[in-house]
Design an enzyme around this catalytic site. Structure first.
Site, PDB file in Angstrom:
ATOM      1  CG  ASP A   1     -31.454  33.557 -38.956  1.00  0.00           C
ATOM      2  OD1 ASP A   1     -32.323  33.959 -39.468  1.00  0.00           O
ATOM      3  OD2 ASP A   1     -30.796  33.269 -38.523  1.00  0.00           O
TER       4      ASP A   1
ATOM      5  CD  GLU B   1     -36.293  35.222 -39.794  1.00  0.00           C
ATOM      6  OE1 GLU B   1     -34.732  34.557 -39.264  1.00  0.00           O
ATOM      7  OE2 GLU B   1     -37.624  34.664 -39.801  1.00  0.00           O
TER       8      GLU B   1
ATOM      9  CG  HIS C   1     -33.433  33.538 -35.667  1.00  0.00           C
ATOM     10  ND1 HIS C   1     -34.353  32.944 -36.284  1.00  0.00           N
ATOM     11  CD2 HIS C   1     -34.371  33.052 -34.183  1.00  0.00           C
ATOM     12  CE1 HIS C   1     -35.862  32.897 -35.332  1.00  0.00           C
ATOM     13  NE2 HIS C   1     -35.672  32.841 -34.115  1.00  0.00           N
TER      14      HIS C   1
ATOM     15  CE1 TYR D   1     -26.989  30.239 -35.931  1.00  0.00           C
ATOM     16  CE2 TYR D   1     -28.355  31.811 -37.200  1.00  0.00           C
ATOM     17  CZ  TYR D   1     -28.394  30.432 -36.555  1.00  0.00           C
ATOM     18  OH  TYR D   1     -28.869  29.605 -37.229  1.00  0.00           O
TER      19      TYR D   1
ATOM     20  CD  GLU E   1     -38.568  32.795 -42.282  1.00  0.00           C
ATOM     21  OE1 GLU E   1     -38.871  32.479 -41.217  1.00  0.00           O
ATOM     22  OE2 GLU E   1     -38.596  34.282 -42.138  1.00  0.00           O
TER      23      GLU E   1
ATOM     24  CD  GLU F   1     -35.970  31.754 -39.455  1.00  0.00           C
ATOM     25  OE1 GLU F   1     -37.566  31.280 -39.825  1.00  0.00           O
ATOM     26  OE2 GLU F   1     -35.545  31.302 -39.261  1.00  0.00           O
TER      27      GLU F   1
ATOM     28  CG  HIS G   1     -40.888  33.385 -38.923  1.00  0.00           C
ATOM     29  ND1 HIS G   1     -39.011  33.351 -38.326  1.00  0.00           N
ATOM     30  CD2 HIS G   1     -41.756  33.498 -37.526  1.00  0.00           C
ATOM     31  CE1 HIS G   1     -39.504  34.087 -37.177  1.00  0.00           C
ATOM     32  NE2 HIS G   1     -40.541  33.489 -36.935  1.00  0.00           N
TER      33      HIS G   1
END
EC number: 1.17.4.1
Length: 320
Positions: A66, A97, A100, A104, A157, A191, A194
């Site tokens: 990402d 992105e 994203h 994490y 992706e 995603e 995308h």
């Protein structure tokens, strides 16, 4: 008089897909801070050290990919836009992105100790298989032609992410780490759009090529996919051999590689279909979100758009 700077006019859209994609992406906007990850701590404490290692490291790998998309991928695609509206859509994708990648870190902050987080990022930044796929894709972003860059983006992706997505979807199918999986489902939803959108833009350019140029592009595309799959096979063994999931993950990868090719308007390469994928993982994809009232803390009662039930046919959300 020199030509003036052109203001973007959303009332005159050259390609209706640009507007449809913008509206879909903005409708499904979300932030990781609205999801109560701490509710998963009970599940986390009951999991083994081997499971902790797997979850942390698959998310480390996803963070790297990402980061690549947000820092280099969209910037490279923006050099060859057909319309101003396409650039606006890519700006949206570029930001999400980054969301994203940050998500994490929110998961790590909730589940892992500082020492564990340091180890995860050290591993992520030095793992040979992970670095190979990141550098292979980035090489295309830096030196490939316009269509090759779109292929690389769609492969990343719609294919390469899925060796990491398998883990949280498996746990979701077993009713564990549901809030972590909520984030993954939101990322999956993004995603899907995308990959579909950039694949559509690829097809516009591909259809303008001569027959010989199309044949050459197809050969390059399938060679790239096989190269990435061979590396992904080794990466998957490295992560999943210890827990015994390798073959099931590879089936899931081949299925999603075919999805990536379909986004690009090409024929599938592998024989694997939805019926071959672990049904627990497919069930994880098809389950609706908990639809938390993310904004209740600030008193406006606004709910984030719910993740729709995703059947196999709309696994990659189409743009009609």
């Amino acid at each position: 008089m020199t030509e003036g700077y052109v203001a973007i006019n959303w009332n005159e859209v050259e390609d209706a897909i640009d507007k449809a994609t913008w509206e879909k992406l903005t409708e499904q906007f979300w932030l990781d801070t609205r999801i109560p990850l701490s509710n998963d701590l009970d599940d986390w404490r009951k999991m083994t050290e081997e499971e902790h290692y797997l979850v942390g490291h698959v998310f480390g790998g996803l963070t790297l990919l990402d980061t690549l998309q947000s820092q280099d991928g969209m910037a490279s695609l923006k050099r060859s836009v057909r319309t101003q509206h396409e650039e606006a859509v890519l700006n949206n994708i570029e930001f999400m992105e980054s969301v994203h990648a940050k998500s994490y870190s929110s998961i790590f902050e909730t589940l892992n100790t500082p020492a564990e987080i340091d180890e995860i990022f050290s591993w992520t930044n030095t793992n040979d298989f992970l670095q190979y796929k990141a550098q292979r894709i980035n090489q295309i972003y830096q030196t490939g032609d316009d269509l090759q860059k779109k292929v690389a983006s769609v492969f990343l992706e719609t294919f390469l992410f899925y060796s990491g997505f398998y883990t949280p979807l498996w746990y979701l199918g077993h009713n564990k780490l549901n809030n972590v999986a909520e984030i993954i489902k939101l990322i999956l939803r993004d995603e899907s759009v995308h990959g579909t959108y950039i694949g559509y833009k690829f097809q516009l350019g591909f259809n303008e090529l001569t027959e010989d140029q199309q044949s050459e592009m197809k050969m390059w595309m399938y060679d790239l996919l096989l190269d990435l799959y061979n590396n992904e096979e080794q990466y998957t063994k490295h992560l999943y051999d210890g827990i015994g999931w390798t073959e099931s993950v590879l089936t899931f990868l081949r299925y999603n590689a075919n999805k990536a090719l379909m986004n690009l308007g090409q024929d599938p390469l592998f024989p694997d279909g939805a019926e071959d994928v672990n049904p627990i993982v497919m069930n994880g994809i098809s389950t609706t979100t908990s639809n938390h009232d993310f904004f209740s803390q600030v008193g406006n009662g606004y709910r984030l758009g719910q993740v729709e039930v995703m059947e196999d046919g709309d696994y990659n959300i189409g743009l009609d």
